[in-house]
Design a protein around this motif. Sequence first.
Motif, PDB file in Angstrom:
ATOM      1  N   TRP A 199       0.806  -1.224   0.000  1.00 16.56           N
ATOM      2  CA  TRP A 199       0.000   0.000   0.000  1.00 16.56           C
ATOM      3  C   TRP A 199       0.835   1.267   0.000  1.00 16.56           C
ATOM      4  O   TRP A 199       0.297   2.362  -0.206  1.00 16.56           O
ATOM      5  CB  TRP A 199      -0.885   0.057   1.241  1.00 16.56           C
ATOM      6  CG  TRP A 199      -1.836  -1.081   1.443  1.00 16.56           C
ATOM      7  CD1 TRP A 199      -1.974  -2.211   0.682  1.00 16.56           C
ATOM      8  CD2 TRP A 199      -2.793  -1.199   2.502  1.00 16.56           C
ATOM      9  NE1 TRP A 199      -2.954  -3.019   1.206  1.00 16.56           N
ATOM     10  CE2 TRP A 199      -3.468  -2.430   2.310  1.00 16.56           C
ATOM     11  CE3 TRP A 199      -3.142  -0.398   3.583  1.00 16.56           C
ATOM     12  CZ2 TRP A 199      -4.473  -2.867   3.183  1.00 16.56           C
ATOM     13  CZ3 TRP A 199      -4.136  -0.824   4.444  1.00 16.56           C
ATOM     14  CH2 TRP A 199      -4.797  -2.050   4.238  1.00 16.56           C
ATOM     15  N   ILE A 200       2.133   1.147   0.273  1.00 12.92           N
ATOM     16  CA  ILE A 200       2.917   2.324   0.622  1.00 12.92           C
ATOM     17  C   ILE A 200       2.970   3.341  -0.511  1.00 12.92           C
ATOM     18  O   ILE A 200       2.922   4.556  -0.275  1.00 12.92           O
ATOM     19  CB  ILE A 200       4.336   1.907   1.083  1.00 12.92           C
ATOM     20  CG1 ILE A 200       5.017   3.042   1.840  1.00 12.92           C
ATOM     21  CG2 ILE A 200       5.171   1.384  -0.058  1.00 12.92           C
ATOM     22  CD1 ILE A 200       4.460   3.283   3.210  1.00 12.92           C
ATOM     23  N   GLY A 201       3.046   2.871  -1.759  1.00  8.86           N
ATOM     24  CA  GLY A 201       3.112   3.809  -2.872  1.00  8.86           C
ATOM     25  C   GLY A 201       1.843   4.625  -3.009  1.00  8.86           C
ATOM     26  O   GLY A 201       1.876   5.856  -3.112  1.00  8.86           O
ATOM     27  N   GLY A 202       0.706   3.947  -2.999  1.00 13.46           N
ATOM     28  CA  GLY A 202      -0.562   4.654  -3.120  1.00 13.46           C
ATOM     29  C   GLY A 202      -0.840   5.557  -1.935  1.00 13.46           C
ATOM     30  O   GLY A 202      -1.341   6.677  -2.094  1.00 13.46           O
ATOM     31  N   ALA A 203      -0.498   5.079  -0.726  1.00 15.18           N
ATOM     32  CA  ALA A 203      -0.748   5.883   0.476  1.00 15.18           C
ATOM     33  C   ALA A 203       0.103   7.141   0.485  1.00 15.18           C
ATOM     34  O   ALA A 203      -0.341   8.207   0.927  1.00 15.18           O
ATOM     35  CB  ALA A 203      -0.481   5.041   1.721  1.00 15.18           C
ATOM     36  N   ALA A 204       1.322   7.029  -0.016  1.00 13.86           N
ATOM     37  CA  ALA A 204       2.200   8.201  -0.073  1.00 13.86           C
ATOM     38  C   ALA A 204       1.744   9.177  -1.155  1.00 13.86           C
ATOM     39  O   ALA A 204       1.579  10.386  -0.896  1.00 13.86           O
ATOM     40  CB  ALA A 204       3.636   7.764  -0.323  1.00 13.86           C
ATOM     41  N   GLU A 205       1.525   8.684  -2.362  1.00 10.13           N
ATOM     42  CA  GLU A 205       1.196   9.570  -3.474  1.00 10.13           C
ATOM     43  C   GLU A 205      -0.187  10.194  -3.344  1.00 10.13           C
ATOM     44  O   GLU A 205      -0.426  11.301  -3.843  1.00 10.13           O
ATOM     45  CB  GLU A 205       1.321   8.810  -4.795  1.00 10.13           C
ATOM     46  CG  GLU A 205       2.758   8.440  -5.127  1.00 10.13           C
ATOM     47  CD  GLU A 205       2.946   8.024  -6.569  1.00 10.13           C
ATOM     48  OE1 GLU A 205       2.017   8.228  -7.382  1.00 10.13           O
ATOM     49  OE2 GLU A 205       4.042   7.512  -6.889  1.00 10.13           O
ATOM     50  N   ASN A 206      -1.085   9.501  -2.679  1.00 14.02           N
ATOM     51  CA  ASN A 206      -2.443  10.032  -2.504  1.00 14.02           C
ATOM     52  C   ASN A 206      -2.634  10.791  -1.200  1.00 14.02           C
ATOM     53  O   ASN A 206      -3.746  11.234  -0.902  1.00 14.02           O
ATOM     54  CB  ASN A 206      -3.461   8.892  -2.588  1.00 14.02           C
ATOM     55  CG  ASN A 206      -3.516   8.276  -3.969  1.00 14.02           C
ATOM     56  OD1 ASN A 206      -3.540   8.979  -4.974  1.00 14.02           O
ATOM     57  ND2 ASN A 206      -3.518   6.950  -4.036  1.00 14.02           N
TER      58      ASN A 206
END
Length: 441
Positions: free
Chosen positions: A90-97
């Motif tokens: 989830w880390i990519g989506g949580a960071a970018e969003n």
Amino acid sequence: MKTSHYLLATAVTALAGLGATSAAAEDLTLCWAAWDPANALVQLSKDYEAQSGNTMNFEFVPWPNFADRMLNELNSGGQLCDLMIGDSQWIGGAAENGHYLKMNDFFDANGIKMSDFIDATVTGYSEWPKNTPNYWALPAFGDVVGWTYRKDWFEKPEIQAEFKEKYGRDLAVPETFDALKDIAEFFQGREIDGNTVYGASIYTERGSEGITMGAMDVLYSYGFLYENPDQPYEMEGFVNSAGAVAGLEYYKALYDCCTPPGSSNGYMSEGIDAFKSGQVAMQMNFAFTWPGFESDANVGGGKTGYFVNPKGPDGQQFAQLGGQGISVVSYSSKQDAALDYIKWFAQPEVQAKWWSMGGYSCLKAVTLDPNFPESQPYAQTFLDSMAVVKDFWAEPSYATLLQDTQRRFHDYVVAGNGTAQDALDGLVRDWTETFEDDGKL
């Protein structure tokens, strides 16, 4: 879980004076999956409540529903969760969003160094973009796919003799996937203690992530790569390389030859049940399951052994990363108190107690202690496994990438549709379309 005196010697109490700095106590809610480690965290957190005056509440969701439930919560900007122990992908989506609070300034201000944690967990749970010093979580629970085996069956003299006569070598922990398949075939349909047993339990679940975690656990060691190391998102010839095809063919062959009846949709809980009930000689599963085997009436007491994911045909050896980091949800109105909890949780004394209670600490002060390998029967296997981990895509579009993988792998491995080459060629097309839609190709 068996207590280790060296760990608990410094972990009876945490450092005093690290409670919340705000005058008023807060009610915090921590969101995670519903499983045994979460129950251990509830008990551990009572120390934090006593020190800080804050109250900890918990929202735990069963694994099959965890991603849908919590990603919907994040995507909607919900305020249910102040703290989130979210899956590594989830880390990519949580960071970018903007779902998670960036932690760099907080870590710097409180002397929390990412170099103090197992390197693979920092990359897997905390960093986005990967391999950059941008941190969105503290490594909270280390996990990896490994194997358990019935040590008591392997040690039976009559089984040892029959195996050696058939294969010309001693029955032992397999160092290669070929050796693992030999052992699985040897046990398949065998009668032990009056019961028919089977070779191995592996991941085949279709609905969430199961068969992807299992197949990738094999494909990595056969040479599968997500992309060209020199050209991001270039997947042709890497995802569907000859080695990757051979790995997927192996996984199907293992499923076809050596699993128990009714194994077409199994994941973590099904593997646990198959092993504890004495159905299988070997079992693929995440390390979080291992403490439960040690305490089980049927397979505990020295009956279970543990081993690292075996090597592929060219000697490569990797294992599928599991585990999670703990983050502060950006929509929380209680961010200061949530950060205070992470400050408390990061202490070496708390991390040592976390390990003693069944939590897989990622802190090097715990895992590199000279006595750590002897602290549990599976401790050395955990360390060796964490040294060879790889993980699935952590891109913001990971859910779509995962759904495509689940479909392609299950259709081939379980349903028997097409070939391994067809499955991986199709996966390249699926993933290419997703990255084109994301503007990355």
